[in-house]
Design a protein around this motif. Structure first.
Motif, mmCIF file in Angstrom:
data_model
loop_
_atom_site.group_PDB
_atom_site.id
_atom_site.type_symbol
_atom_site.label_atom_id
_atom_site.label_comp_id
_atom_site.label_asym_id
_atom_site.label_seq_id
_atom_site.Cartn_x
_atom_site.Cartn_y
_atom_site.Cartn_z
ATOM 1 N N ARG A 185 0.687 -1.242 0.111
ATOM 2 C CA ARG A 185 -0.003 -0.031 0.156
ATOM 3 C C ARG A 185 0.935 1.056 0.035
ATOM 4 O O ARG A 185 0.730 2.383 -0.862
ATOM 5 C CB ARG A 185 -0.831 0.099 1.107
ATOM 6 C CG ARG A 185 -1.937 1.046 1.255
ATOM 7 C CD ARG A 185 -2.960 0.941 2.304
ATOM 8 N NE ARG A 185 -3.470 -0.201 2.513
ATOM 9 C CZ ARG A 185 -3.209 -1.205 3.623
ATOM 10 N NH1 ARG A 185 -2.572 -0.853 4.413
ATOM 11 N NH2 ARG A 185 -3.949 -2.379 3.569
ATOM 12 N N LEU A 186 1.858 1.201 0.730
ATOM 13 C CA LEU A 186 2.802 2.464 0.847
ATOM 14 C C LEU A 186 3.494 2.510 -0.560
ATOM 15 O O LEU A 186 3.795 3.715 -0.854
ATOM 16 C CB LEU A 186 3.692 2.403 2.042
ATOM 17 C CG LEU A 186 3.146 2.414 3.398
ATOM 18 C CD1 LEU A 186 4.286 1.829 4.374
ATOM 19 C CD2 LEU A 186 2.919 3.650 3.558
ATOM 20 N N PHE A 187 3.955 1.533 -1.146
ATOM 21 C CA PHE A 187 4.713 1.410 -2.410
ATOM 22 C C PHE A 187 3.706 1.998 -3.431
ATOM 23 O O PHE A 187 4.125 2.961 -4.383
ATOM 24 C CB PHE A 187 4.987 -0.025 -2.809
ATOM 25 C CG PHE A 187 5.173 -0.226 -4.476
ATOM 26 C CD1 PHE A 187 6.528 0.209 -4.824
ATOM 27 C CD2 PHE A 187 4.537 -0.600 -5.248
ATOM 28 C CE1 PHE A 187 6.988 0.086 -6.075
ATOM 29 C CE2 PHE A 187 4.798 -0.733 -6.692
ATOM 30 C CZ PHE A 187 6.081 -0.339 -7.227
ATOM 31 N N ARG A 188 2.391 1.799 -3.721
ATOM 32 C CA ARG A 188 1.298 2.426 -4.310
ATOM 33 C C ARG A 188 1.198 3.862 -4.198
ATOM 34 O O ARG A 188 1.224 4.742 -5.010
ATOM 35 C CB ARG A 188 0.049 1.680 -4.276
ATOM 36 C CG ARG A 188 0.065 0.469 -4.964
ATOM 37 C CD ARG A 188 -1.412 0.006 -4.989
ATOM 38 N NE ARG A 188 -2.076 -0.336 -3.786
ATOM 39 C CZ ARG A 188 -2.202 -1.753 -3.336
ATOM 40 N NH1 ARG A 188 -1.442 -2.555 -4.075
ATOM 41 N NH2 ARG A 188 -2.475 -1.804 -1.856
ATOM 42 N N GLN A 189 1.503 4.319 -2.758
ATOM 43 C CA GLN A 189 1.504 5.678 -2.649
ATOM 44 C C GLN A 189 2.969 6.539 -2.821
ATOM 45 O O GLN A 189 3.249 7.612 -2.320
ATOM 46 C CB GLN A 189 1.132 5.965 -1.126
ATOM 47 C CG GLN A 189 -0.306 5.509 -0.707
ATOM 48 C CD GLN A 189 -0.671 5.329 0.641
ATOM 49 O OE1 GLN A 189 0.434 5.546 1.650
ATOM 50 N NE2 GLN A 189 -1.936 4.898 1.179
ATOM 51 N N GLN A 190 3.919 5.664 -3.297
ATOM 52 C CA GLN A 190 5.261 6.208 -3.601
ATOM 53 C C GLN A 190 6.032 6.490 -2.383
ATOM 54 O O GLN A 190 6.813 7.294 -2.467
ATOM 55 C CB GLN A 190 5.140 7.286 -4.654
ATOM 56 C CG GLN A 190 4.435 6.894 -5.979
ATOM 57 C CD GLN A 190 4.546 8.135 -6.832
ATOM 58 O OE1 GLN A 190 5.210 9.041 -6.774
ATOM 59 N NE2 GLN A 190 3.610 7.841 -7.977
ATOM 60 N N GLY A 214 11.845 -5.964 -4.502
ATOM 61 C CA GLY A 214 12.341 -5.583 -5.951
ATOM 62 C C GLY A 214 12.032 -4.595 -6.537
ATOM 63 O O GLY A 214 12.695 -3.822 -7.112
ATOM 64 N N TRP A 215 10.483 -4.499 -6.586
ATOM 65 C CA TRP A 215 9.804 -3.414 -7.441
ATOM 66 C C TRP A 215 9.990 -2.277 -6.731
ATOM 67 O O TRP A 215 10.619 -1.161 -7.471
ATOM 68 C CB TRP A 215 8.390 -3.546 -7.369
ATOM 69 C CG TRP A 215 7.977 -4.577 -8.463
ATOM 70 C CD1 TRP A 215 7.298 -6.177 -7.773
ATOM 71 C CD2 TRP A 215 8.316 -4.863 -9.795
ATOM 72 N NE1 TRP A 215 7.115 -6.778 -9.013
ATOM 73 C CE2 TRP A 215 7.637 -5.962 -10.089
ATOM 74 C CE3 TRP A 215 8.774 -3.930 -10.700
ATOM 75 C CZ2 TRP A 215 7.703 -6.415 -11.304
ATOM 76 C CZ3 TRP A 215 8.803 -4.332 -12.036
ATOM 77 C CH2 TRP A 215 8.093 -5.414 -12.436
ATOM 78 N N ILE A 216 10.458 -1.902 -5.369
ATOM 79 C CA ILE A 216 10.618 -0.674 -4.834
ATOM 80 C C ILE A 216 12.204 -0.181 -4.898
ATOM 81 O O ILE A 216 12.161 0.708 -5.413
ATOM 82 C CB ILE A 216 10.608 -0.920 -3.082
ATOM 83 C CG1 ILE A 216 9.072 -1.106 -2.569
ATOM 84 C CG2 ILE A 216 11.164 0.331 -2.480
ATOM 85 C CD1 ILE A 216 8.878 -1.482 -1.343
ATOM 86 N N ARG A 217 12.953 -1.586 -5.130
ATOM 87 C CA ARG A 217 14.281 -0.944 -5.518
ATOM 88 C C ARG A 217 14.326 -0.278 -6.968
ATOM 89 O O ARG A 217 15.198 0.274 -7.015
ATOM 90 C CB ARG A 217 15.353 -2.252 -5.493
ATOM 91 C CG ARG A 217 15.299 -2.575 -3.782
ATOM 92 C CD ARG A 217 16.137 -1.431 -3.062
ATOM 93 N NE ARG A 217 16.389 -2.052 -1.675
ATOM 94 C CZ ARG A 217 16.886 -1.037 -0.731
ATOM 95 N NH1 ARG A 217 16.554 0.038 -0.808
ATOM 96 N NH2 ARG A 217 17.108 -1.756 0.514
ATOM 97 N N LEU A 218 13.737 -1.067 -7.795
ATOM 98 C CA LEU A 218 13.679 -0.720 -9.085
ATOM 99 C C LEU A 218 13.221 0.863 -9.196
ATOM 100 O O LEU A 218 13.860 1.653 -10.126
ATOM 101 C CB LEU A 218 12.507 -1.526 -10.055
ATOM 102 C CG LEU A 218 13.380 -2.615 -10.810
ATOM 103 C CD1 LEU A 218 12.265 -3.252 -11.537
ATOM 104 C CD2 LEU A 218 14.401 -2.411 -11.699
ATOM 105 N N ARG A 219 12.132 1.323 -8.361
ATOM 106 C CA ARG A 219 11.545 2.554 -8.505
ATOM 107 C C ARG A 219 12.699 3.662 -7.934
ATOM 108 O O ARG A 219 12.662 4.944 -8.357
ATOM 109 C CB ARG A 219 10.345 2.790 -7.652
ATOM 110 C CG ARG A 219 9.062 2.017 -8.156
ATOM 111 C CD ARG A 219 8.725 2.764 -9.517
ATOM 112 N NE ARG A 219 7.353 2.067 -10.230
ATOM 113 C CZ ARG A 219 6.040 2.497 -9.759
ATOM 114 N NH1 ARG A 219 5.865 3.233 -8.752
ATOM 115 N NH2 ARG A 219 5.221 1.885 -10.285
#
Length: 326
Positions: A185-190, A214-219
């Motif tokens: 949820r926090l990831f979707r909120q950037q 992994g997706w967070i690290r990519l962002r």
């Protein structure tokens, strides 16, 4: 009993009746409430392609998105007033998450089917699921009778390996699962740093946590860390296409085109309808100057999801590109 007393009693009865009716409507419109929850399907049998369960409340919808569901087949009957309301809410939630909703109304009360279209729509729902790429979530109100009818039809048309998919109602979630959901949820909120802290608040990390990391690290453009997270997830038991797809994008950023291609191939092997993996493979082919192969793949992706701007832009570049003369 005098007239005044009788009127007071009638007024009290009327108030109680209205209150009871309002409470009943509230219960029907809140399928995950403490009243309905004991009757909902707590765990739904799923495969890599088909997921069965109850009406998805917002927490369920978020989890289905995170699990890679791209299509929902709803068996709610819009002729039933409360199911009509729920169906419209479901469509709005799904649209925000980029999930497509198909409705095949099936009438059922307490497990008793009604309506002439019950069997016909059950078959149509199953056949649509078979012909739809990606992971499909099939549900009715409680996830019991109508969904089971569609599942029976699918099982007659081939057997698949199954796993357990659990709902997202909080009291049914483990601390690890709750931490993963809060992190996503926090990831979707950037809020990427906060998302990482949430994921690491419970140890050890599981498959979903490594993929989310992994997706967070990519962002964050920490491509080497993203690669390591996706690689770890891909080596865990029963990996899904999201780990391989994420690994492919990390390797693509690290200019390892052959490694990226192998990762995307594995993702598409696990889930042939994975649009993201297909898009990643098209990028690899484009950068390897394999323009004809890239064009064919991109045209297929564009036909499936014509509103994807990244696919449209890359397809235009491929069509206008000239192959490098060796």
């Amino acid at each position: 009993m005098n007239k005044s007393t009788r009127n007071k009693w009638l007024a009290l009865i009327a108030i109680l009746a209205v209150a009871g009716f309002a409470a009943g409507v509230w219960v029907l419109l809140n399928p995950a409430s403490f009243v309905v929850q004991p009757w909902r399907a707590q765990q739904s049998i799923t495969s890599a392609r088909f997921v069965f369960g109850p009406y998805p409340v917002q927490a369920d919808m978020d989890r289905l998105k995170d699990e890679g569901v791209t299509t929902i087949i709803s068996l709610l009957n819009p002729k039933v007033p409360y199911e009509a309301v729920l169906l419209e809410e479901e469509k709005k939630r799904a649209a925000k998450l980029g999930i497509e909703v198909h409705n095949f109304p099936m009438g059922s009360i307490l497990g008793q089917r009604f309506g002439e279209d019950y069997e016909r729509n059950s078959r149509a729902a199953a056949e649509t699921a078979i012909n739809t790429p990606g992971t499909v979530y099939i549900h009715c109100y409680l996830g019991l009778h109508r969904a089971a009818n569609v599942r029976d039809y699918l099982e007659k048309h081939g057997t698949v390996d199954t796993r357990q998919f659990e709902g997202s109602v909080q009291h049914d979630r483990t601390p690890r699962q709750l931490a993963n959901e809060r992190g996503r949820r926090l990831f979707r909120q950037q809020q990427y740093d906060a998302a990482l802290r949430e994921l690491h608040s419970v140890q050890p990390l599981d498959y979903s946590a490594y993929v989310a990391q992994g997706w967070i690290r990519l962002r964050q453009e920490h491509n080497d860390l993203a690669r390591d997270s996706f690689h770890t997830a891909s080596l865990m038991p029963n990996p899904r296409s999201d780990a391989s797809s994420g690994l492919g994008f990390a390797l693509l950023r690290l200019e390892d085109l052959e490694g990226a291609r192998a990762a995307f191939e594995q993702a598409l092997k696990l889930s042939p309808g994975d649009n993201d993996a297909g898009q990643g493979m098209a990028q690899v082919l484009y950068r390897q100057d394999r323009l004809d192969e890239a064009r064919v793949l991109l045209e297929q992706l564009h036909e499936e999801v014509p509103e994807n701007p990244e696919v449209t832009a890359l397809l235009e570049r491929v069509r206008n590109a000239q192959p490098v003369v060796q």
